[in-house]
Design a protein around this motif. Sequence first.
Motif, PDB file in Angstrom:
ATOM      1  N   GLU A 191       0.839  -1.189   0.000  1.00  0.00           N
ATOM      2  CA  GLU A 191       0.000   0.000   0.000  1.00  0.00           C
ATOM      3  C   GLU A 191       0.881   1.248   0.000  1.00  0.00           C
ATOM      4  N   THR A 192       0.244   2.407  -0.180  1.00  0.00           N
ATOM      5  CA  THR A 192       0.993   3.658  -0.098  1.00  0.00           C
ATOM      6  C   THR A 192       1.558   3.830   1.299  1.00  0.00           C
ATOM      7  N   GLY A 193       0.799   3.405   2.316  1.00  0.00           N
ATOM      8  CA  GLY A 193       1.337   3.439   3.666  1.00  0.00           C
ATOM      9  C   GLY A 193       0.478   4.237   4.619  1.00  0.00           C
ATOM     10  N   VAL A 194       0.298   3.673   5.810  1.00  0.00           N
ATOM     11  CA  VAL A 194      -0.438   4.395   6.848  1.00  0.00           C
ATOM     12  C   VAL A 194       0.374   5.582   7.345  1.00  0.00           C
ATOM     13  N   LEU A 195       1.654   5.653   6.976  1.00  0.00           N
ATOM     14  CA  LEU A 195       2.490   6.806   7.311  1.00  0.00           C
ATOM     15  C   LEU A 195       2.754   7.664   6.081  1.00  0.00           C
ATOM     16  N   GLY A 196       1.840   7.638   5.127  1.00  0.00           N
ATOM     17  CA  GLY A 196       2.013   8.447   3.928  1.00  0.00           C
ATOM     18  C   GLY A 196       2.933   7.752   2.947  1.00  0.00           C
ATOM     19  N   ARG A 197       4.016   8.421   2.568  1.00  0.00           N
ATOM     20  CA  ARG A 197       4.923   7.867   1.565  1.00  0.00           C
ATOM     21  C   ARG A 197       5.691   6.659   2.081  1.00  0.00           C
ATOM     22  N   TYR A 198       5.785   6.509   3.389  1.00  0.00           N
ATOM     23  CA  TYR A 198       6.616   5.463   3.970  1.00  0.00           C
ATOM     24  C   TYR A 198       5.813   4.217   4.300  1.00  0.00           C
ATOM     25  N   LYS A 199       6.358   3.063   3.904  1.00  0.00           N
ATOM     26  CA  LYS A 199       5.725   1.777   4.146  1.00  0.00           C
ATOM     27  C   LYS A 199       6.444   1.081   5.294  1.00  0.00           C
ATOM     28  N   LEU A 200       5.683   0.441   6.169  1.00  0.00           N
ATOM     29  CA  LEU A 200       6.256  -0.357   7.247  1.00  0.00           C
ATOM     30  C   LEU A 200       6.898  -1.600   6.653  1.00  0.00           C
ATOM     31  N   MET A 201       8.187  -1.787   6.915  1.00  0.00           N
ATOM     32  CA  MET A 201       8.919  -2.922   6.370  1.00  0.00           C
ATOM     33  C   MET A 201       8.629  -4.185   7.174  1.00  0.00           C
ATOM     34  N   PRO A 202       8.688  -5.359   6.541  1.00  0.00           N
ATOM     35  CA  PRO A 202       8.554  -6.608   7.302  1.00  0.00           C
ATOM     36  C   PRO A 202       9.584  -6.671   8.421  1.00  0.00           C
ATOM     37  N   LEU A 203       9.219  -7.304   9.519  1.00  0.00           N
ATOM     38  CA  LEU A 203      10.070  -7.312  10.709  1.00  0.00           C
ATOM     39  C   LEU A 203      11.446  -7.916  10.421  1.00  0.00           C
ATOM     40  N   ARG A 204      11.491  -9.007   9.641  1.00  0.00           N
ATOM     41  CA  ARG A 204      12.789  -9.629   9.365  1.00  0.00           C
ATOM     42  C   ARG A 204      13.698  -8.687   8.573  1.00  0.00           C
ATOM     43  N   GLU A 205      13.121  -7.882   7.689  1.00  0.00           N
ATOM     44  CA  GLU A 205      13.924  -6.923   6.939  1.00  0.00           C
ATOM     45  C   GLU A 205      14.484  -5.838   7.852  1.00  0.00           C
ATOM     46  N   ALA A 300      -1.328  12.931  11.012  1.00  0.00           N
ATOM     47  CA  ALA A 300      -1.195  13.865   9.898  1.00  0.00           C
ATOM     48  C   ALA A 300      -1.784  13.277   8.620  1.00  0.00           C
ATOM     49  N   VAL A 301      -1.587  11.973   8.402  1.00  0.00           N
ATOM     50  CA  VAL A 301      -2.189  11.313   7.245  1.00  0.00           C
ATOM     51  C   VAL A 301      -3.704  11.372   7.326  1.00  0.00           C
ATOM     52  N   LEU A 302      -4.236  11.102   8.502  1.00  0.00           N
ATOM     53  CA  LEU A 302      -5.694  11.108   8.669  1.00  0.00           C
ATOM     54  C   LEU A 302      -6.283  12.496   8.471  1.00  0.00           C
ATOM     55  N   GLU A 303      -5.567  13.533   8.856  1.00  0.00           N
ATOM     56  CA  GLU A 303      -6.058  14.887   8.617  1.00  0.00           C
ATOM     57  C   GLU A 303      -6.260  15.130   7.124  1.00  0.00           C
ATOM     58  N   LYS A 304      -5.362  14.621   6.304  1.00  0.00           N
ATOM     59  CA  LYS A 304      -5.516  14.728   4.853  1.00  0.00           C
ATOM     60  C   LYS A 304      -6.734  13.939   4.377  1.00  0.00           C
ATOM     61  N   LEU A 305      -6.892  12.732   4.885  1.00  0.00           N
ATOM     62  CA  LEU A 305      -7.987  11.875   4.440  1.00  0.00           C
ATOM     63  C   LEU A 305      -9.347  12.444   4.824  1.00  0.00           C
ATOM     64  N   ARG A 306      -9.435  13.064   5.974  1.00  0.00           N
ATOM     65  CA  ARG A 306     -10.708  13.652   6.391  1.00  0.00           C
ATOM     66  C   ARG A 306     -11.156  14.757   5.447  1.00  0.00           C
ATOM     67  N   ARG A 307     -10.200  15.397   4.782  1.00  0.00           N
ATOM     68  CA  ARG A 307     -10.520  16.454   3.834  1.00  0.00           C
ATOM     69  C   ARG A 307     -10.533  15.940   2.391  1.00  0.00           C
ATOM     70  N   ASP A 308     -10.433  14.620   2.239  1.00  0.00           N
ATOM     71  CA  ASP A 308     -10.334  13.998   0.907  1.00  0.00           C
ATOM     72  C   ASP A 308      -9.185  14.591   0.104  1.00  0.00           C
ATOM     73  N   ASP A 309      -8.104  14.938   0.807  1.00  0.00           N
ATOM     74  CA  ASP A 309      -6.931  15.510   0.159  1.00  0.00           C
ATOM     75  C   ASP A 309      -6.031  14.355  -0.288  1.00  0.00           C
ATOM     76  N   VAL A 310      -6.391  13.793  -1.440  1.00  0.00           N
ATOM     77  CA  VAL A 310      -5.635  12.670  -1.988  1.00  0.00           C
ATOM     78  C   VAL A 310      -5.301  12.977  -3.442  1.00  0.00           C
ATOM     79  N   VAL A 321      -1.658   9.758  -0.480  1.00  0.00           N
ATOM     80  CA  VAL A 321      -1.882  10.915   0.381  1.00  0.00           C
ATOM     81  C   VAL A 321      -0.715  11.884   0.197  1.00  0.00           C
ATOM     82  N   PRO A 322      -0.974  13.110  -0.250  1.00  0.00           N
ATOM     83  CA  PRO A 322       0.112  14.070  -0.526  1.00  0.00           C
ATOM     84  C   PRO A 322       0.670  14.677   0.752  1.00  0.00           C
ATOM     85  N   LEU A 323       1.395  13.860   1.495  1.00  0.00           N
ATOM     86  CA  LEU A 323       2.020  14.314   2.736  1.00  0.00           C
ATOM     87  C   LEU A 323       3.533  14.207   2.527  1.00  0.00           C
TER      88      LEU A 323
END
Length: 506
Positions: A191-205, A300-310, A321-323
Amino acid sequence: MAAVARIAERELAPGRPGVWQVVMTGGSWSFKMFPDRGPMGGDASFERFDLIRELEAALRPPGETRTLVVEVALDGRGGAEFAHAFAPGGASADTVVLDPEYRHPHHPRPGMPRPAGVEPTGAPTDPEAVRRVGELLEEFVGHHRRLTGRDPEFGEVRTEEELAAAEREMGLRLPEEVRALYLLIGDDMRETGVLGRYKLMPLREVVSEYLEGEPGAWGWNDGVFALDRVVLEADPPGVVRRVSRSDWWVVAFTDLAGNYCAVDLDPGPAGTPGQLIAYGRDFFGPVGYVAESVTARMSAVLEKLRRDDVEPAEGSGRLIVPLYDEDVDYDASESVGSRDLAEVLADVQNREQVQQLYLNDAETLDLRALTATPRLRNLSINRAGRVHLRLPDTVEALSLEAREADLSELAGHPALWDLTVKGGKVRTADLAKLPALSCVDLSGAEVDDVAGLADLDVRALTLSGDQWAVLRASGRLPAHLAGARRAGNSRVLEVVDWSHWLLATH
């Protein structure tokens, strides 16, 4: 070898003597010709590179990883002399590292003191952190479903036992919010990521990234002669420690586009443990400060989503999400000419943030005007006339190219540890009055007492071939020299002889 000679003949001036070299390091090649003929000409076809590849394969024994230099010297009358050698003293053919453990200021070795509260305990994740992260994730999933028509695609969730095992390997405990993400979504690499541009990496990585090479993160410019030796300070000041690497930066997120985000377990005095920092192709100079915490970034990501700022997903169905992290400009480059330096700096909009400054083509410079750049650490003066070297105490590196400059004006400077002088005259006695001086490049300067350089307490020294010859004849080297570099053009056997002398003398 005849085919290699033909390449050299095409790229050097026909009928004139010259030297053609190819330097082979880690699968990459670079070329040098001297006397200088300007931009390399000749045949740049694939056949030429295939030939050089075959040459390297023939000359490099299995398991040999050192830099290889191949040389063709033409006499201008049709004769050619071949030579090749492996760099005996370092990664670069013109560099000898005498003390691989040496680090410049703000370049810490592995084994940094453990911050409080970072030791792995095996205790379960804080329930409050799991609840808080869970609520944010639930809202994220709702917005994702509303905007894309589907649920986000997360990874396989991890268990408390798996988290504890990973932390034992790394010798640390991850922030509670990061642990909660692994318990609730596993990763979000698809996915794009719950942290915006950054994706949570698998734990082993995360574990393998942390343990690869030196523990922690970054330190790519920690070499004795690295280009970016001076570590700049991330904005806002005091939040992130001004270090080139840290045992306690744990890369846990990536944008898959050359940027990496880490949790910072050892922040600066104004920072917060677990804050997010980033490094990569979009960050120039220091690391970048991203957010106070994982939940702050999620909010901060959710603030964008609440305004449909995608942004449009371009048919991928992914939520964008343009964060974006603030692009802080720490550099400035100014053409001075006949203007007063104070006038020049008044026009620099980011002057209070500037840490790296290039001043070009000035007739006269009075450096007292640099009080307008209070965070300046790295100063480069190029093609100047007269320079008054009243340098602010914040400056740690100075590259000076000027017709007139009196280095005695720098006497007692408390922070200047990296000095390069080009085209001017240098009195060795003036260098002895710089208490912090440890990295010196005088290869382009006229030095009054080259032998006297051996009395300086410097760690990294760059000289020309002729200057090294004078120092060698004196029979002395600086007592604590950690690295030596030979600037300019040299034949292969000259460099080999110089390297062996240094290694034998040290």
